[in-house]
Enzyme design. Structure first.
Site, PDB file in Angstrom:
ATOM      1  N   CYS A 125     -44.146 -24.712 -21.825  1.00 51.05           N
ATOM      2  CA  CYS A 125     -45.216 -25.470 -21.331  1.00 51.05           C
ATOM      3  C   CYS A 125     -46.471 -25.176 -21.413  1.00 51.05           C
ATOM      4  O   CYS A 125     -47.085 -24.877 -22.659  1.00 51.05           O
ATOM      5  CB  CYS A 125     -44.836 -25.994 -19.791  1.00 51.05           C
ATOM      6  SG  CYS A 125     -45.646 -27.274 -19.170  1.00 51.05           S
ATOM      7  N   ALA A 126     -47.183 -24.903 -20.467  1.00 49.50           N
ATOM      8  CA  ALA A 126     -48.504 -24.105 -20.642  1.00 49.50           C
ATOM      9  C   ALA A 126     -48.576 -22.650 -20.694  1.00 49.50           C
ATOM     10  O   ALA A 126     -49.458 -22.042 -21.103  1.00 49.50           O
ATOM     11  CB  ALA A 126     -49.435 -24.778 -19.241  1.00 49.50           C
TER      12      ALA A 126
END
Length: 182
Positions: A103-104
């Site tokens: 994800c991030a």
């Protein structure tokens, strides 16, 4: 038996963390969740309270075969602010030891220079934080010692890829079959 630390912070995306922990444990990989906050209990991005297995100050990170960073906001920001974790990530990379982020969280790896010359992927919109990386068309992607994935929608594939990296494709296939993942 392989040993892995997966890091939790306030704002962690709980499904990315828990799916990964669950599938790795089904594969027989020893996983401990580690809080980087001042408390064993973290509040996830959805407001769920989760207790980590240990606090970061209570573990020897060098003992791990892999460090895993789940995404979520502001969890990713908190992971990137944890100096002990960042130092360990850099040292793992320098030693060619395994790292994974989804994800991030690949942004933490990018900011630390871990992705230089590697293929990587992240949550859409964070690509500019993958400093030195080539954005992959594959999701998840493993390049050398680093595995990355784009987010919750790929969490099962991410966990299965980690199983391939730490154990074998056969073990990943067995786990995938056991959970009905086709």
């Amino acid at each position: 038996m392989k040993h892995v630390y997966l890091f939790l912070a306030d704002g962690t995306e709980e499904c990315e963390a828990l799916i990964t922990v669950d599938l790795l444990r089904r594969a027989g990989i020893d996983v401990n969740t580690v809080s980087v906050m001042g408390d064993i209990c973290v509040k996830t991005s959805s407001g769920i309270k989760m207790d980590a297995d240990v606090m970061i100050g209570g573990v020897n990170l060098d003992e791990a075969d892999m460090l895993i960073l789940p995404g979520g906001m502001p969890g990713t920001k908190h992971l990137g602010e944890c100096q002990k974790l960042c130092d360990a990530v850099v040292e793992f990379n320098n030693q060619g030891k395994k790292l994974a982020a989804i994800c991030a969280a690949p942004s933490v790896l990018g900011k630390l220079g871990v992705l230089n010359g590697k293929n990587a992927i992240c949550y859409p919109g964070f690509e500019d934080t993958l400093e030195g990386a080539t954005i992959s068309k594959f999701d998840p992607v493993t390049d050398g010692n680093v595995t990355t994935a784009s987010g919750l929608g790929h969490a099962i594939q991410f966990a299965l890829e980690i199983i391939c990296v730490l154990d074998s494709k056969d073990t990943a296939a067995r786990v995938a079959s056991e959970i009905g993942f086709i």
